[in-house]
Design a protein around this motif. Structure first.
Motif, PDB file in Angstrom:
ATOM      1  N   ALA A  23     -18.047 -18.913 -31.280  1.00  0.00           N
ATOM      2  CA  ALA A  23     -17.769 -20.193 -30.604  1.00  0.00           C
ATOM      3  C   ALA A  23     -19.039 -21.033 -30.656  1.00  0.00           C
ATOM      4  O   ALA A  23     -20.122 -20.503 -30.907  1.00  0.00           O
ATOM      5  N   LEU A  24     -18.873 -22.340 -30.421  1.00  0.00           N
ATOM      6  CA  LEU A  24     -20.038 -23.236 -30.391  1.00  0.00           C
ATOM      7  C   LEU A  24     -20.304 -23.666 -28.954  1.00  0.00           C
ATOM      8  O   LEU A  24     -19.362 -23.950 -28.207  1.00  0.00           O
ATOM      9  N   GLY A  67     -29.158 -26.400 -34.425  1.00  0.00           N
ATOM     10  CA  GLY A  67     -30.042 -27.053 -33.460  1.00  0.00           C
ATOM     11  C   GLY A  67     -31.244 -27.575 -34.204  1.00  0.00           C
ATOM     12  O   GLY A  67     -31.160 -28.510 -34.992  1.00  0.00           O
ATOM     13  N   GLY A  68     -32.388 -26.921 -34.001  1.00  0.00           N
ATOM     14  CA  GLY A  68     -33.596 -27.349 -34.709  1.00  0.00           C
ATOM     15  C   GLY A  68     -33.666 -26.814 -36.128  1.00  0.00           C
ATOM     16  O   GLY A  68     -34.572 -27.174 -36.879  1.00  0.00           O
ATOM     17  N   GLY A  69     -32.748 -25.938 -36.493  1.00  0.00           N
ATOM     18  CA  GLY A  69     -32.763 -25.389 -37.851  1.00  0.00           C
ATOM     19  C   GLY A  69     -34.008 -24.564 -38.128  1.00  0.00           C
ATOM     20  O   GLY A  69     -34.512 -24.554 -39.251  1.00  0.00           O
ATOM     21  N   THR A  70     -34.506 -23.855 -37.117  1.00  0.00           N
ATOM     22  CA  THR A  70     -35.719 -23.059 -37.324  1.00  0.00           C
ATOM     23  C   THR A  70     -35.400 -21.570 -37.505  1.00  0.00           C
ATOM     24  O   THR A  70     -36.302 -20.736 -37.450  1.00  0.00           O
ATOM     25  N   GLU A 115     -35.446 -10.099 -33.062  1.00  0.00           N
ATOM     26  CA  GLU A 115     -35.664 -11.419 -32.469  1.00  0.00           C
ATOM     27  C   GLU A 115     -34.841 -12.530 -33.122  1.00  0.00           C
ATOM     28  O   GLU A 115     -34.190 -13.306 -32.446  1.00  0.00           O
ATOM     29  N   SER A 163     -41.982 -19.057 -30.457  1.00  0.00           N
ATOM     30  CA  SER A 163     -43.123 -19.812 -30.992  1.00  0.00           C
ATOM     31  C   SER A 163     -42.707 -21.224 -31.384  1.00  0.00           C
ATOM     32  O   SER A 163     -43.527 -22.121 -31.434  1.00  0.00           O
ATOM     33  N   THR A 164     -41.437 -21.403 -31.688  1.00  0.00           N
ATOM     34  CA  THR A 164     -40.945 -22.714 -32.115  1.00  0.00           C
ATOM     35  C   THR A 164     -40.519 -23.584 -30.922  1.00  0.00           C
ATOM     36  O   THR A 164     -39.757 -24.532 -31.103  1.00  0.00           O
ATOM     37  N   ALA A 221     -47.102 -17.479 -37.963  1.00  0.00           N
ATOM     38  CA  ALA A 221     -45.952 -17.335 -38.848  1.00  0.00           C
ATOM     39  C   ALA A 221     -46.006 -18.345 -39.985  1.00  0.00           C
ATOM     40  O   ALA A 221     -45.745 -18.012 -41.138  1.00  0.00           O
ATOM     41  N   ALA A 226     -23.008 -24.317 -36.732  1.00  0.00           N
ATOM     42  CA  ALA A 226     -23.720 -25.082 -35.696  1.00  0.00           C
ATOM     43  C   ALA A 226     -25.200 -25.089 -36.036  1.00  0.00           C
ATOM     44  O   ALA A 226     -25.722 -24.148 -36.627  1.00  0.00           O
ATOM     45  N   PHE A 240     -26.442 -30.440 -33.336  1.00  0.00           N
ATOM     46  CA  PHE A 240     -26.394 -30.740 -31.901  1.00  0.00           C
ATOM     47  C   PHE A 240     -27.669 -31.417 -31.415  1.00  0.00           C
ATOM     48  O   PHE A 240     -27.702 -31.943 -30.314  1.00  0.00           O
ATOM     49  N   MET A 288     -31.261 -21.297 -29.376  1.00  0.00           N
ATOM     50  CA  MET A 288     -31.756 -20.084 -28.704  1.00  0.00           C
ATOM     51  C   MET A 288     -30.586 -19.228 -28.252  1.00  0.00           C
ATOM     52  O   MET A 288     -30.635 -17.993 -28.297  1.00  0.00           O
ATOM     53  N   ALA A 296     -35.196 -22.195 -41.725  1.00  0.00           N
ATOM     54  CA  ALA A 296     -36.535 -21.681 -42.030  1.00  0.00           C
ATOM     55  C   ALA A 296     -36.414 -20.360 -42.790  1.00  0.00           C
ATOM     56  O   ALA A 296     -37.307 -19.531 -42.753  1.00  0.00           O
TER      57      ALA A 296
HETATM   58  C1  LIG Z   1     -42.539 -20.025 -37.253  1.00  0.00           C
HETATM   59  C2  LIG Z   1     -41.362 -19.484 -36.502  1.00  0.00           C
HETATM   60  C3  LIG Z   1     -41.566 -18.766 -35.345  1.00  0.00           C
HETATM   61  C4  LIG Z   1     -40.475 -18.271 -34.646  1.00  0.00           C
HETATM   62  N1  LIG Z   1     -40.704 -17.583 -33.498  1.00  0.00           N
HETATM   63  C5  LIG Z   1     -39.672 -17.119 -32.805  1.00  0.00           C
HETATM   64  C6  LIG Z   1     -39.880 -16.428 -31.590  1.00  0.00           C
HETATM   65  O1  LIG Z   1     -41.007 -16.281 -31.125  1.00  0.00           O
HETATM   66  N2  LIG Z   1     -38.794 -15.960 -30.948  1.00  0.00           N
HETATM   67  C7  LIG Z   1     -37.522 -16.157 -31.415  1.00  0.00           C
HETATM   68  O2  LIG Z   1     -36.578 -15.714 -30.793  1.00  0.00           O
HETATM   69  N3  LIG Z   1     -37.301 -16.810 -32.540  1.00  0.00           N
HETATM   70  C8  LIG Z   1     -38.322 -17.315 -33.238  1.00  0.00           C
HETATM   71  N4  LIG Z   1     -38.089 -18.011 -34.381  1.00  0.00           N
HETATM   72  C9  LIG Z   1     -36.701 -18.246 -34.825  1.00  0.00           C
HETATM   73  C10 LIG Z   1     -36.081 -19.516 -34.235  1.00  0.00           C
HETATM   74  O3  LIG Z   1     -37.053 -20.508 -34.118  1.00  0.00           O
HETATM   75  C11 LIG Z   1     -35.475 -19.300 -32.872  1.00  0.00           C
HETATM   76  O4  LIG Z   1     -34.541 -18.285 -32.878  1.00  0.00           O
HETATM   77  C12 LIG Z   1     -34.884 -20.567 -32.253  1.00  0.00           C
HETATM   78  O5  LIG Z   1     -34.429 -20.313 -30.970  1.00  0.00           O
HETATM   79  C13 LIG Z   1     -33.767 -21.174 -33.046  1.00  0.00           C
HETATM   80  O6  LIG Z   1     -33.462 -22.404 -32.431  1.00  0.00           O
HETATM   81  P1  LIG Z   1     -32.972 -23.655 -33.275  1.00  0.00           P
HETATM   82  O7  LIG Z   1     -32.667 -24.758 -32.349  1.00  0.00           O
HETATM   83  O8  LIG Z   1     -33.901 -23.959 -34.352  1.00  0.00           O
HETATM   84  O9  LIG Z   1     -31.618 -23.061 -33.828  1.00  0.00           O
HETATM   85  P2  LIG Z   1     -30.979 -23.077 -35.249  1.00  0.00           P
HETATM   86  O10 LIG Z   1     -31.858 -22.415 -36.218  1.00  0.00           O
HETATM   87  O11 LIG Z   1     -30.503 -24.412 -35.592  1.00  0.00           O
HETATM   88  O12 LIG Z   1     -29.718 -22.146 -34.972  1.00  0.00           O
HETATM   89  C14 LIG Z   1     -29.866 -20.833 -34.558  1.00  0.00           C
HETATM   90  C15 LIG Z   1     -28.529 -20.130 -34.505  1.00  0.00           C
HETATM   91  O13 LIG Z   1     -27.825 -20.664 -33.437  1.00  0.00           O
HETATM   92  C16 LIG Z   1     -26.645 -21.269 -33.868  1.00  0.00           C
HETATM   93  N5  LIG Z   1     -26.477 -22.455 -33.058  1.00  0.00           N
HETATM   94  C17 LIG Z   1     -27.192 -23.594 -33.078  1.00  0.00           C
HETATM   95  N6  LIG Z   1     -26.724 -24.459 -32.184  1.00  0.00           N
HETATM   96  C18 LIG Z   1     -25.697 -23.834 -31.585  1.00  0.00           C
HETATM   97  C19 LIG Z   1     -24.781 -24.228 -30.591  1.00  0.00           C
HETATM   98  N7  LIG Z   1     -24.816 -25.434 -30.059  1.00  0.00           N
HETATM   99  N8  LIG Z   1     -23.839 -23.346 -30.233  1.00  0.00           N
HETATM  100  C20 LIG Z   1     -23.777 -22.114 -30.779  1.00  0.00           C
HETATM  101  N9  LIG Z   1     -24.604 -21.695 -31.741  1.00  0.00           N
HETATM  102  C21 LIG Z   1     -25.556 -22.561 -32.128  1.00  0.00           C
HETATM  103  C22 LIG Z   1     -26.830 -21.529 -35.331  1.00  0.00           C
HETATM  104  O14 LIG Z   1     -25.613 -21.573 -36.031  1.00  0.00           O
HETATM  105  C23 LIG Z   1     -27.661 -20.358 -35.723  1.00  0.00           C
HETATM  106  O15 LIG Z   1     -26.842 -19.255 -35.937  1.00  0.00           O
HETATM  107  C24 LIG Z   1     -39.158 -18.510 -35.107  1.00  0.00           C
HETATM  108  C25 LIG Z   1     -38.967 -19.245 -36.260  1.00  0.00           C
HETATM  109  C26 LIG Z   1     -40.052 -19.728 -36.960  1.00  0.00           C
HETATM  110  C27 LIG Z   1     -39.811 -20.532 -38.177  1.00  0.00           C
END
Ligand SMILES: Cc1cc2nc3c(=O)[nH]c(=O)nc-3n(C[C@H](O)[C@H](O)[C@H](O)COP(=O)(O)OP(=O)(O)OC[C@H]3O[C@@H](n4cnc5c(N)ncnc54)[C@H](O)[C@@H]3O)c2cc1C
Length: 969
Positions: free
Chosen positions: A246-247, A69-72, A461, A131-132, A368, A67, A87, A141, A32
């Motif tokens: 590490a993952l 996850g949701g790519g957010t 954050e 929020s995601t 957002a 790595a 994952f 997370m 994102a």
């Molecule tokens: C509209 C919007 C609102 C958001 N609001 C918030 C909010 O309120 N609070 C907040 O904290 N964040 C927020 N975010 C950011 C994001 O959504 C969060 O940080 C979320 O937790 C990321 O999770 P994900 O599964 O999408 O991870 P990803 O984006 O896929 O990855 C996040 C990080 O974790 C790593 N990762 C993924 N999987 C693993 C794994 N298995 N082991 C080790 N590392 C890993 C990735 O390499 C990357 O560095 C927001 C994003 C958007 C777009």
């Protein structure tokens, strides 16, 4: 052999599912964030062992690993040039929940809200709630040390994780956690622990003074957790390391009891900075959340989603949403009332109604995504989106920040976790301009200086990713940076884990997605009026918030049915947008006609769910039509473009001899052959043609219009005309009952929907333009045009304007309404009494997306019906579900909501139950898959209109369907 092929071969030898397909790597090229880094390949491990094997193989080949996850992630934390390990695809189960110890063991790809649902029965929850939360994973997370609006109550992810199962850079596996006495432990990585200990001991003063200075100090590694007084806690230190050390494959997380009661107080201020000044006062009442909202965001929500989306707010230019929670309702309400009456801000209001509170939280959560356009109207970008300062200094910082925006000529709509001093903002850097990246750099460097001046953190954050790792040099001393580099060396000496992030940072102004070159595009068929006529701008609307990956049904949403059915990123709205971004930028091998592009778009149902449900307003259905148009212009097309694309023409021809046509289709060999030639799946039924089309039987004589009746035009669509004339007659009767004089336009023409969905846009334009010409005189005279088929009504309301871009189309659009919209505002008309009627409704997806279905709901409820609205798309979506190759997906989509809802309706004890679906395709799906008859709103309401003329189909075969080669059913 290419690097990608070597990698793929090696992973397949380990049994790991992996792809290097160009559409898939495009779909994973961004998160994102602003960044675009196409990976070599994407892997989908099914076990801890497979994840370890994948990382081990990369280590052997010297290929970087990221790595995902949701790519957010918003800072480019989850993109990388080597192997992306997803994952979320398979490692997404909650393995164990222990209500006694209040812990859960989860796989890394579990979505936060899914964990939430699975523990809710025990009265427990996982505290951090970004929020995601509907699509972000626990692994992600952990990567970002995520938290959310309620971090005041529950802390960050690092406060809620008590064990990790990990894969190191060389593929080794180890675990971290705590012993029974709560002392941190590491298993399988003693060498790492010993080296870390030495490093930290050498630089203890730095660890103690520069890291972990306040709650939202997120930038950099959490090295303070390695201090001896914190027990050298590797678990908590690894949380937030953004997959650079590490993952995680599994995590043990703590759960907390969900408080029984919550109250929301909205406090209004005359500016956002004044709201910031009030934070110390607000924190005195120990809120569980304290969020700031700017009036400009609220305005955007009202504009995009209608006034009803925002509950009444106390007068002001900025608000704090302050949530108080606890198990004692009286105590919670007392605290809330105290705050309401405290005189804080300009005014305040306690929101007691939970649905109103939910609606306000939704405004905040969608903020957002909706902030994807700046107040200037230009696209607004991430990049400096989550800096934090100690909360006591928030007001001051916000004033400094506003001045900085002015200085740099930028506009923004800030919001965020004010109680924690964390501000979210998106900025309108013109990245596509030649100097856009320079401006971005100049601004974020100045903003970082400002944050450091206030003792803050570049990220409060989202983590540092590619956007802010380079700026760590402003926050930390050279010695602290050296220490971080040494820690990275211990875990990942070859720098293979998420390179470019945190240590040895990538430059923050390279690999910018929106700054990618633009390919010269051919003349476009659609106007893209909301995007200055620029398709590149339109497809770049997708910032990657990933709402298309969420289960949007609980909010009545439709997006994205094909992702929900396949769980493939390429079949998500976001994945498709990414692929189209590659096409318009010309920065990869993908072009309009690439098979990979068409494969990804093939399963798009063209339901338009994204156009209404994605906060960025992206409209993949329109772009799909454009791609089909550009690809097949003056070329031979797939057979369904001729059969289903020209359906109205074939139906009109067949309607000249309906009995013969019906008889031919009923013959096994002939019917099956016709379907095969037409590219239709032979499990589909065919509707029978009415003996007398609606137009012919309508017996409408303009002279019979009584003077005192208000004229309306009934738009006659192909389906009502040829397959369900009774619905047309029902509508006539209803409209007359409501005091209107309905007319049918003699040479009205059709809306061209099937030409639009098959990308025959020149033909669609010609056809639509005739139709608009025929309707214009009425629209000019202020005569409402009423559509019965939602998809045709949606074309008149939206697509016609985009395709023709004429004032005539706009005038007709403004006068086109659904039946419910017209009846609802018809003074003096009351709906028939439907008290006790149990109605299961499948709104057509275009109805939901373009017109909204709320007027229908209100009308039915006003009539006394019990309305059970089915969320999501039925899976048919016009021609999609009947096309050969789509049956399984179409059915899978129906199985998500429609079929369970029909099943549930059978279990209800109402005296009369009916299924309602205005869309002819929804009616077909319901009949094909559930054997049930679905009726149109006009049919249902007209039944209650007492004018004695029968509308039913007694004695005719109208509306009946046949299986090919079979009997009439
Ligand atoms: C509209 C919007 C609102 C958001 N609001 C918030 C909010 O309120 N609070 C907040 O904290 N964040 C927020 N975010 C950011 C994001 O959504 C969060 O940080 C979320 O937790 C990321 O999770 P994900 O599964 O999408 O991870 P990803 O984006 O896929 O990855 C996040 C990080 O974790 C790593 N990762 C993924 N999987 C693993 C794994 N298995 N082991 C080790 N590392 C890993 C990735 O390499 C990357 O560095 C927001 C994003 C958007 C777009």
């Amino acid at each position: 052999m290419s690097d990608a092929s070597r990698l793929v071969r090696s992973l397949r030898e380990h049994g790991v599912e992996v792809t290097e397909n160009a559409a898939w790597t495009a779909a994973y090229s961004s998160d994102a964030s602003l960044y675009r880094v196409p990976p070599l390949a994407v892997a989908f491990p099914r076990s801890h062992e497979q994840a370890a094997a994948a990382v081990g193989a990369c280590s052997g080949l010297g290929v970087p690993v990221t790595a995902r996850g949701g790519g957010t992630s918003v800072a480019g934390n989850a993109v990388g040039p080597g192997l992306v390990v997803d994952f979320s695809r398979y490692l997404n189960r909650v393995l164990e929940v222990d209500g006694g110890s209040r812990t859960a063991v989860v796989q890394a790809g579990v979505v936060q809200s899914s964990l939430q649902q699975q523990v809710a029965g025990l009265g427990l929850r996982f505290g951090p709630d970004p929020s995601t939360h509907t699509r972000c994973t626990i692994g992600g997370m952990i990567g970002n040390d995520a938290c959310g609006a309620r971090s005041l109550a529950y802390g960050r992810t690092s406060d809620n994780v008590v064990g990790l199962r990990l894969v190191g850079a060389d593929g080794r596996t180890f675990t971290t956690g705590y012993d029974a006495a709560g002392r941190p432990q590491v298993d399988g990585a003693d060498d790492l622990s010993a080296r870390l200990r030495l490093l930290v001991e050498k630089d203890l003063a730095i660890v103690r003074t520069q890291f972990g200075r306040f709650r939202r100090h997120v930038s950099g590694y959490g090295l303070h957790h390695l201090a001896p007084e914190r027990g050298r806690d590797l678990t908590r230190m690894l949380v937030g390391s953004e997959a650079t050390l590490a993952l995680t494959t599994e995590a043990t997380v703590t759960l907390v009891p969900d408080p029984a009661h919550r109250a929301l107080v909205v406090v209004a201020f005359d500016s956002l900075a004044s709201a910031g000044d009030a934070i110390p006062e607000v924190l005195r009442v120990a809120p569980s959340a304290c969020e700031g909202l700017d009036a400009r965001i609220v305005d955007v929500v009202r504009r995009r989603k209608g006034d009803a989306a925002v509950p009444p707010l106390p007068e002001g230019k900025a608000w704090l949403l302050v949530e108080l929670s606890g198990d004692d309702l009286v105590e919670v309400l007392l605290r809330a009332r105290d705050l309401e009456k405290s005189g804080l801000g300009v005014s305040a209001r306690l929101i007691e109604e939970p649905t109103e509170a939910d609606a306000l939280w939704r405004v905040r959560e969608d903020g957002a995504g909706l902030a994807g356009r700046a107040p200037s109207g230009r696209p607004a970008h991430a990049g400096w989106e989550d800096a934090a300062v100690p909360p006591a200094r928030l007001g001051e910082y916000l004033r400094g920040f506003e001045s900085l925006l002015l200085e740099h000529g930028l506009t923004a709509m800030p919001f965020g976790h004010f109680g924690e001093g964390c501000i979210h903002v998106r900025l309108d850097f013109a990245l596509e301009d030649e100097h856009g990246p320079d401006r971005l750099r100049r601004f974020v460097e100045a903003a970082s200086d400002l944050v450091v001046e206030f003792g803050g953190s570049n990220s409060g954050e989202h983590g540092d990713g590619r956007a802010r790792s380079e700026l760590l040099a402003k926050m930390y001393s050279p010695e602290a940076l050296r220490l971080m580099r040494s820690v990275k060396q211990v875990f990942d000496p070859a720098n293979l884990l998420n390179p470019g992030v945190l240590v040895d940072p990538a430059s923050l102004d390279v690999d910018l997605r929106a700054a990618a070159p633009r390919a010269a595009l051919p003349p476009l068929a659609m106007a893209y009026s909301d995007d200055d006529g620029d398709l590149a701008q339109a497809v770049h609307r997708c910032t990657g918030v990933g709402k298309c990956r969420a289960d949007n049904r609980s909010s009545g949403g439709v997006m994205c049915p094909s992702y929900a059915a396949t769980k493939d990123e390429v079949h998500s709205t976001r994945g498709r947008a990414r692929i189209l971004q590659e096409v318009v930028s010309g920065s990869s091998e993908l072009t309009w006609s690439s098979p990979e592009v068409h494969d990804a778009l093939d399963l798009c149902l063209s339901c338009k769910g994204c156009a209404s449900d994605c906060p960025t307003g992206i409209d993949i259905a329109t772009y799909k039509s454009e791609v089909l148009f550009q690809t097949y212009r003056r070329r031979l097309r797939p057979v369904t473009h001729y059969s289903l694309g020209w359906l109205p023409r074939w139906v009109r021809l067949a309607s000249r001899a309906p009995t013969v046509a019906n008889a031919v289709m009923a013959r096994p060999a002939l019917g099956a052959m016709a379907l095969r030639l037409a590219g239709v799946d032979d499990r589909r039924t065919m509707p029978t043609l009415a003996r007398t089309p609606f137009r012919r039987s309508a017996r409408l004589d303009p002279d019979s219009i009584e003077d005192d009746r208000r004229p309306v035009v009934l738009f006659v669509d192909t389906f009502t005309d040829s397959f369900r004339p009774r619905t047309g007659h029902a509508a006539l009767r209803l409209l007359r009952d409501a005091g209107y004089a309905p007319q049918v336009v003699r040479r009205q023409g059709c809306c061209g929907l099937t030409l639009i969905t098959t990308g025959q846009l020149d033909a669609a334009r010609r056809r639509l333009s005739r139709t608009i010409d025929s309707l214009l005189p009425f629209a000019d005279d202020g005569v409402p045009i009423i559509g019965l088929e939602p998809s045709c009504t949606a074309v008149l309301r939206h697509d016609a304007v985009e395709l023709l871009a004429t004032s005539a189309a706009r005038t007709v659009a403004s006068m086109t309404h659904t039946l419910a919209e017209l009846l609802e505002r018809t003074q003096g008309w009351t709906p028939p009494d439907l008290t006790g009627l149990d109605v299961t409704v499948q709104p057509h997806c275009h109805h939901h997306a373009v017109m909204g279905w709320d007027a229908d709901q209100r009308l039915l409820e006003a009539a006394g019906a019990q309305v059970h609205r089915v969320p999501g798309c039925c899976g048919m979506a016009g021609n999609f579900g009947v096309e050969r190759g789509h049956y399984e997906i179409s059915r899978a989509v129906a199985e998500q909501s429609l079929l369970p809802a029909l099943q549930a309706s059978v279990g209800r004890t109402a005296t009369t139950r009916i299924v309602l679906a205005d869309g002819f395709s929804c009616q077909t799906q319901i009949e094909d898959l559930a054997g049930a008859e679905a009726r149109h709103l006009a049919d249902v309401l007209a039944d209650g209109v007492p004018d004695g003329r029968p509308i039913g189909r007694a004695g005719s075969q109208e509306g009946r369907r046949m299986r090919i080669g079979g009997e009439l059913e």
